[in-house]
Motif scaffolding. Structure first.
Motif, PDB file in Angstrom:
ATOM      1  N   ASN A 197       0.744  -1.363  -0.213  1.00 49.69           N
ATOM      2  CA  ASN A 197      -0.284  -0.137   0.194  1.00 49.69           C
ATOM      3  C   ASN A 197       1.118   1.139   0.087  1.00 49.69           C
ATOM      4  O   ASN A 197       1.812   1.637   0.750  1.00 49.69           O
ATOM      5  CB  ASN A 197      -0.489   0.426   1.087  1.00 49.69           C
ATOM      6  N   HIS A 198       0.807   1.964  -1.814  1.00 48.13           N
ATOM      7  CA  HIS A 198       1.774   2.909  -0.742  1.00 48.13           C
ATOM      8  C   HIS A 198       1.968   4.696   0.153  1.00 48.13           C
ATOM      9  O   HIS A 198       2.106   4.615   0.370  1.00 48.13           O
ATOM     10  CB  HIS A 198       1.308   3.939  -1.972  1.00 48.13           C
ATOM     11  N   ASN A 237      -0.271   1.222  -6.192  1.00 47.21           N
ATOM     12  CA  ASN A 237       0.044   0.010  -5.534  1.00 47.21           C
ATOM     13  C   ASN A 237       0.897  -1.288  -6.303  1.00 47.21           C
ATOM     14  O   ASN A 237       2.381  -1.775  -5.248  1.00 47.21           O
ATOM     15  CB  ASN A 237      -1.218  -0.962  -4.313  1.00 47.21           C
TER      16      ASN A 237
END
Length: 218
Positions: free
Chosen positions: A112-113, A148
């Protein structure tokens, strides 16, 4: 007011992917309206799913009667090529397209960025073991074409470079639009993307790539 047991079941259903409160209530009522034979059959299948299906020791694919999956056990597969996918659904989609004949490695997650701690969910040590075991020469990274997916791709690429593996790194590219999940891509587009776009993963410094790299270097 509904019984608490009903509410507990609805809450359990809502924890499943893509199940809203409305759908959870419909499913709960559906179970109540069916007879015992349906309930028992469903419960037996659910129990069988959990007790008989395991994850391949090599690649995290599904298997039942072996420590390795059918793909890893198939002698005709090109075991010098490895395709890295985010989820099992992606592996199945690529297999259905008949466009890749090597081995797979399933991450079962993407970074998850917005929360880089999620990188801990990705077992790259197991990936390293697989590369060394089969003397992998080519790695095709097939994470999704989303932020992502790009972050995950950059993370894997950096890992492979740090380990100084003697492998060529490729990225799934043409034919897959940005913000698209592999699960929903048609077979022809997927086959074209793998066959035609099997190109070297070089640093084309797009805005998204730079963001991903900067996040990982923090």
């Amino acid at each position: 007011m509904r019984p608490k047991e009903f509410e507990y079941f609805v809450e359990a259903l809502k924890s499943l992917p893509s199940i809203s409160t409305k759908n959870a209530n419909k499913i709960a009522y559906f179970f109540l309206e069916n007879d015992d034979s349906f309930y028992n059959s469903f419960l037996n299948r659910l129990t069988s799913l959990k007790t008989t299906i395991k994850f391949c020791n090599n690649c995290n694919n599904l298997t039942t009667d072996s420590i390795y999956c059918d793909i890893c056990n198939t002698e005709s597969r090109d075991k010098e090529k490895l395709c890295i996918v985010s989820y099992l659904e992606d592996l199945e989609k690529i297999e259905q397209s008949n466009s890749f004949s090597g081995l797979y490695y399933v991450l079962n997650s993407e970074i998850n960025h917005k929360d880089l701690k999620t990188s801990k969910k990705i077992n790259l040590e197991k990936l390293e073991s697989m590369i060394l075991k089969y003397h992998i020469k080519e790695v095709l990274i097939c994470t999704n074409m989303t932020i992502n997916g790009e972050v995950t791709c950059s993370y894997i690429k950096n890992f492979l470079k740090e380990k100084k593996f003697n492998v060529e790194i490729f990225r799934l590219a043409l034919g897959i639009p940005m913000n698209a999940s592999i699960e929903y891509i048609d077979w022809e587009s997927l086959k074209y993307s793998i066959a035609v776009s099997y190109t070297h993963l070089i640093a084309h410094e797009t805005g998204a790539y730079l963001v991903c790299r900067l996040l990982l270097e923090k």
